[in-house]
Design a protein around this motif. Structure first.
Motif, PDB file in Angstrom:
ATOM      1  N   LEU A 284       0.978  -1.073  -0.044  1.00  0.00           N
ATOM      2  CA  LEU A 284       0.094  -0.055  -0.158  1.00  0.00           C
ATOM      3  C   LEU A 284       0.940   1.189  -0.085  1.00  0.00           C
ATOM      4  CD1 LEU A 284      -2.629  -0.885   2.623  1.00  0.00           C
ATOM      5  CD2 LEU A 284      -2.953  -0.932   0.132  1.00  0.00           C
ATOM      6  N   PRO A 285       0.242   2.533  -0.461  1.00  0.00           N
ATOM      7  CA  PRO A 285       1.285   3.562  -0.663  1.00  0.00           C
ATOM      8  C   PRO A 285       1.259   4.074   0.818  1.00  0.00           C
ATOM      9  CG  PRO A 285      -0.910   3.991  -1.477  1.00  0.00           C
ATOM     10  CD  PRO A 285      -0.858   2.393  -1.251  1.00  0.00           C
ATOM     11  N   PRO A 286       2.045   5.082   0.890  1.00  0.00           N
ATOM     12  CA  PRO A 286       2.170   5.942   2.121  1.00  0.00           C
ATOM     13  C   PRO A 286       0.650   6.679   2.285  1.00  0.00           C
ATOM     14  CG  PRO A 286       3.931   6.571   0.601  1.00  0.00           C
ATOM     15  CD  PRO A 286       3.061   5.672   0.069  1.00  0.00           C
ATOM     16  N   GLY A 287       0.553   6.696   3.795  1.00  0.00           N
ATOM     17  CA  GLY A 287      -0.471   7.183   4.308  1.00  0.00           C
ATOM     18  C   GLY A 287      -1.773   6.129   4.763  1.00  0.00           C
ATOM     19  N   CYS A 288      -1.441   4.882   4.111  1.00  0.00           N
ATOM     20  CA  CYS A 288      -2.400   3.823   4.258  1.00  0.00           C
ATOM     21  C   CYS A 288      -2.140   3.014   5.795  1.00  0.00           C
ATOM     22  CB  CYS A 288      -2.387   2.935   3.285  1.00  0.00           C
ATOM     23  SG  CYS A 288      -3.082   3.488   1.921  1.00  0.00           S
ATOM     24  N   ALA A 289      -2.977   2.510   6.513  1.00  0.00           N
ATOM     25  CA  ALA A 289      -2.818   2.118   7.739  1.00  0.00           C
ATOM     26  C   ALA A 289      -1.884   0.743   7.500  1.00  0.00           C
ATOM     27  CB  ALA A 289      -4.206   1.312   8.202  1.00  0.00           C
ATOM     28  N   PRO A 290      -0.672   0.560   8.469  1.00  0.00           N
ATOM     29  CA  PRO A 290       0.203  -0.208   8.481  1.00  0.00           C
ATOM     30  C   PRO A 290      -0.342  -1.298   9.195  1.00  0.00           C
ATOM     31  CG  PRO A 290       1.018   1.241   9.847  1.00  0.00           C
ATOM     32  CD  PRO A 290      -0.329   1.876   9.366  1.00  0.00           C
ATOM     33  N   THR A 291      -1.262  -1.353  10.078  1.00  0.00           N
ATOM     34  CA  THR A 291      -1.581  -2.192  11.235  1.00  0.00           C
ATOM     35  C   THR A 291      -2.630  -1.673  11.914  1.00  0.00           C
ATOM     36  OG1 THR A 291      -0.819  -3.844  12.820  1.00  0.00           O
ATOM     37  CG2 THR A 291      -0.306  -1.599  12.821  1.00  0.00           C
ATOM     38  N   LEU A 292      -3.466  -2.889  12.713  1.00  0.00           N
ATOM     39  CA  LEU A 292      -4.558  -2.567  13.808  1.00  0.00           C
ATOM     40  C   LEU A 292      -3.842  -2.311  15.048  1.00  0.00           C
ATOM     41  CD1 LEU A 292      -7.271  -4.963  12.623  1.00  0.00           C
ATOM     42  CD2 LEU A 292      -7.219  -2.495  11.965  1.00  0.00           C
ATOM     43  N   TRP A 293      -4.422  -1.376  15.806  1.00  0.00           N
ATOM     44  CA  TRP A 293      -3.700  -1.214  17.099  1.00  0.00           C
ATOM     45  C   TRP A 293      -3.878  -2.206  17.936  1.00  0.00           C
ATOM     46  CZ3 TRP A 293      -0.622   2.135  19.294  1.00  0.00           C
ATOM     47  CH2 TRP A 293      -0.765   2.488  20.553  1.00  0.00           C
ATOM     48  N   GLY A 294      -2.623  -2.895  18.491  1.00  0.00           N
ATOM     49  CA  GLY A 294      -2.541  -4.236  19.040  1.00  0.00           C
ATOM     50  C   GLY A 294      -2.849  -5.229  18.523  1.00  0.00           C
ATOM     51  N   ASP A 295      -3.170  -5.267  17.231  1.00  0.00           N
ATOM     52  CA  ASP A 295      -3.633  -6.620  16.563  1.00  0.00           C
ATOM     53  C   ASP A 295      -3.125  -6.658  15.209  1.00  0.00           C
ATOM     54  OD1 ASP A 295      -5.180  -8.824  16.208  1.00  0.00           O
ATOM     55  OD2 ASP A 295      -7.166  -7.596  16.001  1.00  0.00           O
ATOM     56  N   ALA A 296      -1.957  -6.961  14.946  1.00  0.00           N
ATOM     57  CA  ALA A 296      -1.074  -7.205  13.699  1.00  0.00           C
ATOM     58  C   ALA A 296      -1.870  -8.215  12.904  1.00  0.00           C
ATOM     59  CB  ALA A 296       0.328  -7.501  13.844  1.00  0.00           C
ATOM     60  N   GLU A 297      -2.211  -9.273  13.723  1.00  0.00           N
ATOM     61  CA  GLU A 297      -2.640 -10.714  12.979  1.00  0.00           C
ATOM     62  C   GLU A 297      -4.353 -10.273  12.521  1.00  0.00           C
ATOM     63  OE1 GLU A 297      -3.065 -14.176  11.331  1.00  0.00           O
ATOM     64  OE2 GLU A 297      -1.333 -13.266  12.104  1.00  0.00           O
ATOM     65  N   GLY A 298      -5.091  -9.583  13.177  1.00  0.00           N
ATOM     66  CA  GLY A 298      -6.179  -9.192  13.032  1.00  0.00           C
ATOM     67  C   GLY A 298      -6.081  -8.461  11.661  1.00  0.00           C
ATOM     68  N   PHE A 299      -5.257  -7.698  11.395  1.00  0.00           N
ATOM     69  CA  PHE A 299      -4.916  -6.810  10.336  1.00  0.00           C
ATOM     70  C   PHE A 299      -4.789  -7.777   9.094  1.00  0.00           C
ATOM     71  CE2 PHE A 299      -2.443  -4.383   6.975  1.00  0.00           C
ATOM     72  CZ  PHE A 299      -3.012  -3.439   6.964  1.00  0.00           C
ATOM     73  N   ARG A 300      -3.780  -8.698   9.205  1.00  0.00           N
ATOM     74  CA  ARG A 300      -3.521  -9.715   8.375  1.00  0.00           C
ATOM     75  C   ARG A 300      -4.887 -10.549   7.809  1.00  0.00           C
ATOM     76  NH1 ARG A 300       1.651  -9.968  10.451  1.00  0.00           N
ATOM     77  NH2 ARG A 300       0.991 -11.249  12.312  1.00  0.00           N
ATOM     78  N   GLN A 301      -5.526 -10.810   8.816  1.00  0.00           N
ATOM     79  CA  GLN A 301      -6.737 -11.732   8.360  1.00  0.00           C
ATOM     80  C   GLN A 301      -7.848 -11.005   7.902  1.00  0.00           C
ATOM     81  OE1 GLN A 301      -6.875 -14.932   8.622  1.00  0.00           O
ATOM     82  NE2 GLN A 301      -4.887 -15.271   9.442  1.00  0.00           N
ATOM     83  N   ALA A 302      -7.685  -9.831   8.465  1.00  0.00           N
ATOM     84  CA  ALA A 302      -9.094  -8.813   7.739  1.00  0.00           C
ATOM     85  C   ALA A 302      -8.660  -8.297   6.283  1.00  0.00           C
ATOM     86  CB  ALA A 302      -9.371  -7.666   8.796  1.00  0.00           C
ATOM     87  N   TYR A 303      -7.551  -7.926   6.085  1.00  0.00           N
ATOM     88  CA  TYR A 303      -7.223  -7.187   4.904  1.00  0.00           C
ATOM     89  C   TYR A 303      -6.232  -8.030   3.827  1.00  0.00           C
ATOM     90  CZ  TYR A 303      -9.148  -3.541   7.666  1.00  0.00           C
ATOM     91  OH  TYR A 303      -9.952  -2.791   8.261  1.00  0.00           O
ATOM     92  N   LEU A 304      -5.489  -8.823   4.355  1.00  0.00           N
ATOM     93  CA  LEU A 304      -4.423  -9.408   3.356  1.00  0.00           C
ATOM     94  C   LEU A 304      -4.528 -11.050   3.334  1.00  0.00           C
ATOM     95  CD1 LEU A 304      -1.266  -7.759   5.201  1.00  0.00           C
ATOM     96  CD2 LEU A 304      -2.973  -6.861   3.469  1.00  0.00           C
ATOM     97  N   ALA A 305      -5.203 -11.890   3.937  1.00  0.00           N
ATOM     98  CA  ALA A 305      -5.297 -13.267   3.979  1.00  0.00           C
ATOM     99  C   ALA A 305      -5.965 -13.731   2.904  1.00  0.00           C
ATOM    100  CB  ALA A 305      -5.865 -13.843   5.238  1.00  0.00           C
TER     101      ALA A 305
END
Length: 628
Positions: A447-468
């Motif tokens: 993703l380009p600059p400015g986009c969310a790099p993760t969820l607060w305290g939940d990197a795995e949740g970010f992966r599952q929600a958006y990348l998996a």
């Protein structure tokens, strides 16, 4: 350079393109790597760099000799007054509030929840947090205590900044009782609260914990900007999750500053001294990005409006604000236009105002239906630009580009991808589809600059929600099509997040509230099309066996319960008791089929449906409700 050449230049050298864009920002230390793929879930931008975004938004304009230029215009239709704050005044007030927060023990990396109405102190509090390196988390003032408590528990703020009340047409909304109730509900307790006392309601302050905002500001010494790492969080902004648990979208400081600054000239065609009005709320991402940070980074004058598109006092309110302040670009939600059109279909009120300085209307928050876009363009005699982005991205994915000669997308389209976004349509297996095919809209990583790099305290949740779901891609959760010209049309969500007047709300969260009612056995909430708000929720509930109460009485209680737990922002006004809900044989409620029923479409039940007759039973309830 035009749009095609600019996009091609980014494609040819993405890191070089963003490095050049970063020259628009003042850095305390430049980066070691423009992009480091080894950081976070998909990599991070400007690794090793340090900056302070508040200094970029305020102090550097004083150094450039523009200290007396107006930075912020507060136009309050609710109070009937207008206040102009110069860059110097805004910088000085911000520095003092930053000092007040520091006196309360807030340090770089600490979180501060901001629960404020649309007043200058909300903007000042955000900038003050950024000035000392604290992470702010703004919660929309329309949320009830239970929703605020969830965000307090997750963010664990050292301090909370609030106000005594908000103002709505015909009523005053006390904030302090909701704040106190939220703190009582939360397992985490803040150490201090700063409360701005508005003259309409005086809030009771708890000795030892609560402090008067104005007194604390006056007593504090000004605080200088504290540089933080470009990859450090600037803020956490909670958006509704499909489970009812809010997701804390993290925004890192460096990439956000670069992307926002670039977007102001590239997308909106604006620069220092131009007047930009984003008619949103600071509690939403649009307010973060385009009321506060982007206009101030670019040296513009930003309008902060406390009022409504209609009723304060009439459907000419937006045109009054534009004319009074020389607004060059207005950015609002389609729901506002539909409300104006509903009350003033011939735009008779528009003729009262001098709109010669107005140039372009931008729309976002939901897809604008073509009739509304055509109506606005015809009445204003100006380009109307629908553009698409998300809380997660922080700035537009697709747009028209005033600064690049391409800024009037065809009605119904959100424009073309901004440089930084390789946007494609994927099928459910993750294969790229040809132009003209409807499917899952996805962005190729990184993703380009400015986009969310993760969820607060939940990197795995970010992966599952958006990348998996699609490895190598960011799943937007929206369905759409890219036509032969490259224009993108977003058709709707692929999950249960609905868009109510530009506010993304979780039907799962509403179901959680309905299910808490003692008479409810099971429930489903779906969004249905609405001519003004875009979508509104309808609840279907099955009562527990043995309940013999009047269904209408239960429905009234459920509507009141959602209003209490989530707030009036949910626009939840319809609950209907049904005998059964349609399910698969495994027990999954067929929400997609219910949505299609509500929108007057073929429900297209899956082959795993348990009993097809249930759909027809529910249709007899949901179709008249949706039509009404």
């Amino acid at each position: 350079m035009d749009y095609a050449a600019t996009y091609a230049a980014w494609q040819a050298d993405p890191r070089g393109w963003w490095a050049e864009a970063a020259d628009g920002i003042d850095w305390e230390r430049r980066w070691d790597r423009v992009f480091d793929p080894g950081l976070g879930t998909f990599g991070q931008w400007f690794a090793g760099a340090r900056l302070n975004i508040c200094a970029n938004a305020l102090d550097r304009h004083l150094a450039a000799g523009r200290g007396e230029q107006t930075a912020l215009i507060w136009d309050s239709a609710m109070e009937g007054r207008i206040v102009h704050l110069s860059y110097r005044t805004l910088r000085d007030r911000t520095a003092h509030v930053a000092g007040a927060l520091a006196r309360l023990g807030v340090r770089a990396g600490d979180r501060v929840v901001i629960y404020m109405p649309m007043i200058p102190e909300a903007v000042i509090a955000m900038l003050a947090c950024a000035r000392i390196g604290a992470v702010h988390s703004v919660v929309f003032g329309g949320f009830a205590a239970a929703e605020l408590a969830k965000r307090i528990e997750d963010a664990r703020p050292r301090a909370i900044v609030s106000a005594s009340c908000g103002l709505e047409p015909g009523r005053t909304v006390p904030y302090k009782p909701m704040l106190d109730a939220a703190i009582d509900l939360s397992a985490h307790k803040p150490e201090a609260c700063l409360v701005f006392q508005r003259p309409h309601v005086a809030a009771d302050l708890l000795p030892g914990r609560d402090h008067d905002f104005a007194e604390a500001e006056a007593a504090a010494a000004p605080h200088g900007p504290v540089p933080i790492a470009a990859t450090d969080p600037l803020y956490v902004l909670y958006t509704s999750g499909t489970t009812g648990k809010p997701k804390g979208i993290v925004r890192d400081a460096g990439g956000y500053a670069v992307a926002l600054h670039k977007s102001m000239s590239m997308i909106y065609g604006l620069g220092a001294g131009d007047v930009f009005w984003t008619a949103s709320d600071v509690g939403w991402v649009v307010g973060h990005s385009y009321i506060v940070y982007a206009p101030l980074l670019a040296g513009c004058t930003s309008v902060l409006y406390e009022g409504k598109p209609v009723g304060t006092p009439d459907a000419g309110a937006f045109w009054r604000v534009c004319a009074a302040h020389g607004v060059k670009v207005l950015f609002t939600a389609p729901t506002a236009l539909r409300a104006i059109k509903q009350q003033d279909p011939e735009a008779a009120l528009l003729a009262r105002y001098d709109m010669r300085r107005f140039e372009t209307l931008f729309l976002a928050g939901e897809r604008c239906d073509p009739p509304t876009a055509i109506w606005a363009a015809g009445k204003l005699q100006r380009p109307v630009v629908d553009h698409w982005w998300q809380t997660e991205t922080g700035w537009p994915i697709t747009a028209g580009f005033r600064g690049l000669g391409l800024f009037a997308p065809k009605p119904g389209s959100g424009g073309r991808p901004a440089p930084g976004y390789d946007l494609q349509v994927l099928d459910d297996a993750g294969a790229v589809q040809p132009r003209g095919t409807t499917g899952n809209l996805a962005i190729r990583l990184p993703l380009p600059p400015g986009c969310a790099p993760t969820l607060w305290g939940d990197a795995e949740g970010f992966r599952q929600a958006y990348l998996a779901d699609f490895p190598g891609w960011y799943r937007t959760g929206d369905a759409g099509v890219i036509d032969a010209d490259g224009d993108v049309s977003v058709m709707g969500r692929t999950d249960d997040i609905i868009n109510v007047a530009g506010h993304r709300l979780s039907t799962g969260g509403m179901e959680e509230v309905l299910a808490s009612h003692p008479d409810v056995a099971e429930c489903a909430v779906v969004g249905v099309l609405d001519g003004v708000k875009g979508q509104v929720p309808i609840g279907l509930v099955v009562l527990k066996a043995g309940v013999r109460r009047d269904p209408a009485e239960v429905a009234r209680e459920l509507v009141a319960l959602v209003r209490e737990r989530i707030g009036p922002v949910a626009a939840f006004k319809a609950a209907h008791v049904v005998a059964r809900l349609p399910k698969t044989r495994s027990g999954k409620i067929l929400r997609a089929s219910l949505r299609r029923l509500a929108d007057g479409q073929d429900p297209r039940p899956p082959p795993t449906i348990d009993d097809p007759a249930i759909l027809e039973e529910v249709a007899c309830v949901i179709r008249p409700a949706a039509a009404g």
